[in-house]
Design a protein around this motif. Structure first.
Motif, PDB file in Angstrom:
ATOM      1  N   THR A  28     -21.637   8.317   3.391  1.00 57.88           N
ATOM      2  CA  THR A  28     -20.250   8.823   4.147  1.00 57.88           C
ATOM      3  C   THR A  28     -19.514   7.573   4.517  1.00 57.88           C
ATOM      4  O   THR A  28     -18.225   7.848   4.126  1.00 57.88           O
ATOM      5  N   LEU A  29     -19.930   6.377   4.904  1.00 60.43           N
ATOM      6  CA  LEU A  29     -19.133   5.367   5.204  1.00 60.43           C
ATOM      7  C   LEU A  29     -18.453   4.705   3.798  1.00 60.43           C
ATOM      8  O   LEU A  29     -17.301   4.584   3.903  1.00 60.43           O
ATOM      9  N   LYS A  30     -19.297   4.984   2.747  1.00 61.55           N
ATOM     10  CA  LYS A  30     -18.810   4.229   1.609  1.00 61.55           C
ATOM     11  C   LYS A  30     -17.640   5.263   1.284  1.00 61.55           C
ATOM     12  O   LYS A  30     -16.566   4.785   0.511  1.00 61.55           O
ATOM     13  N   THR A  31     -17.693   6.597   1.107  1.00 57.71           N
ATOM     14  CA  THR A  31     -16.893   7.626   0.922  1.00 57.71           C
ATOM     15  C   THR A  31     -15.635   7.248   1.736  1.00 57.71           C
ATOM     16  O   THR A  31     -14.338   7.297   1.278  1.00 57.71           O
ATOM     17  N   MET A  32     -15.797   7.122   2.775  1.00 59.22           N
ATOM     18  CA  MET A  32     -14.684   7.009   3.883  1.00 59.22           C
ATOM     19  C   MET A  32     -13.800   5.898   3.421  1.00 59.22           C
ATOM     20  O   MET A  32     -12.348   5.852   3.610  1.00 59.22           O
ATOM     21  N   LYS A  33     -14.550   4.719   2.977  1.00 54.66           N
ATOM     22  CA  LYS A  33     -13.873   3.402   2.841  1.00 54.66           C
ATOM     23  C   LYS A  33     -13.268   3.711   1.443  1.00 54.66           C
ATOM     24  O   LYS A  33     -11.985   3.137   1.510  1.00 54.66           O
ATOM     25  N   ASP A  34     -13.749   4.232   0.315  1.00 48.86           N
ATOM     26  CA  ASP A  34     -12.973   4.615  -0.789  1.00 48.86           C
ATOM     27  C   ASP A  34     -11.901   5.354  -0.437  1.00 48.86           C
ATOM     28  O   ASP A  34     -10.558   5.053  -1.147  1.00 48.86           O
ATOM     29  N   LYS A  35     -11.835   6.372   0.404  1.00 47.76           N
ATOM     30  CA  LYS A  35     -10.744   7.258   0.566  1.00 47.76           C
ATOM     31  C   LYS A  35      -9.451   6.658   1.175  1.00 47.76           C
ATOM     32  O   LYS A  35      -8.310   6.460   1.020  1.00 47.76           O
ATOM     33  N   LEU A  36      -9.861   5.475   2.330  1.00 47.77           N
ATOM     34  CA  LEU A  36      -9.092   4.693   2.811  1.00 47.77           C
ATOM     35  C   LEU A  36      -8.158   3.699   1.969  1.00 47.77           C
ATOM     36  O   LEU A  36      -7.008   3.472   1.963  1.00 47.77           O
ATOM     37  N   TYR A  37      -8.891   3.316   1.169  1.00 45.91           N
ATOM     38  CA  TYR A  37      -8.556   2.305  -0.202  1.00 45.91           C
ATOM     39  C   TYR A  37      -7.246   3.342  -0.936  1.00 45.91           C
ATOM     40  O   TYR A  37      -6.397   2.774  -1.165  1.00 45.91           O
ATOM     41  N   GLN A  38      -7.729   4.561  -1.313  1.00 44.91           N
ATOM     42  CA  GLN A  38      -6.769   5.323  -1.957  1.00 44.91           C
ATOM     43  C   GLN A  38      -5.683   5.515  -1.187  1.00 44.91           C
ATOM     44  O   GLN A  38      -4.298   5.629  -1.696  1.00 44.91           O
ATOM     45  N   LEU A  39      -5.698   6.018   0.267  1.00 48.40           N
ATOM     46  CA  LEU A  39      -4.457   6.075   1.008  1.00 48.40           C
ATOM     47  C   LEU A  39      -3.708   5.108   1.025  1.00 48.40           C
ATOM     48  O   LEU A  39      -2.385   5.285   1.302  1.00 48.40           O
ATOM     49  N   LYS A  40      -4.103   3.923   0.978  1.00 49.94           N
ATOM     50  CA  LYS A  40      -3.498   2.471   1.132  1.00 49.94           C
ATOM     51  C   LYS A  40      -2.706   2.348  -0.464  1.00 49.94           C
ATOM     52  O   LYS A  40      -1.697   1.321  -0.330  1.00 49.94           O
ATOM     53  N   GLY A  41      -3.500   2.787  -1.286  1.00 55.21           N
ATOM     54  CA  GLY A  41      -2.889   2.565  -2.430  1.00 55.21           C
ATOM     55  C   GLY A  41      -3.425   1.208  -2.976  1.00 55.21           C
ATOM     56  O   GLY A  41      -2.996   0.753  -4.207  1.00 55.21           O
ATOM     57  N   ASP A  42      -4.561   0.667  -2.489  1.00 57.68           N
ATOM     58  CA  ASP A  42      -5.034  -0.439  -3.054  1.00 57.68           C
ATOM     59  C   ASP A  42      -6.012  -0.369  -4.318  1.00 57.68           C
ATOM     60  O   ASP A  42      -6.521   0.833  -4.355  1.00 57.68           O
ATOM     61  N   SER A  43      -5.879  -1.156  -5.044  1.00 59.86           N
ATOM     62  CA  SER A  43      -6.824  -0.914  -6.388  1.00 59.86           C
ATOM     63  C   SER A  43      -7.763  -2.154  -6.225  1.00 59.86           C
ATOM     64  O   SER A  43      -7.232  -3.329  -5.826  1.00 59.86           O
ATOM     65  N   ARG A  44      -9.014  -2.011  -6.701  1.00 57.86           N
ATOM     66  CA  ARG A  44     -10.070  -3.027  -6.275  1.00 57.86           C
ATOM     67  C   ARG A  44     -10.438  -3.689  -7.645  1.00 57.86           C
ATOM     68  O   ARG A  44     -10.455  -3.074  -8.515  1.00 57.86           O
TER      69      ARG A  44
END
Length: 44
Positions: A28-44
């Motif tokens: 769940t934490l990983k999913t939340m982190k990924d969604k946060l990156y998507q919302l910010k528009g950051d690409s890893r």
């Protein structure tokens, strides 16, 4: 003697349940982190 083994078995069951809950929390934490990156528009 039987009571001792019953308590030991219960501890093992508790440990396996805790491991499963821990795995789900990490997922769940990983999913939340990924969604946060998507919302910010950051690409890893």
């Amino acid at each position: 003697m039987i009571k001792f083994y019953q308590e030991l078995l219960n501890e093992c069951i508790d440990l396996s349940e805790n491991k499963q809950i821990h795995k789900e929390m990490l997922s769940t934490l990983k999913t939340m982190k990924d969604k946060l990156y998507q919302l910010k528009g950051d690409s890893r």
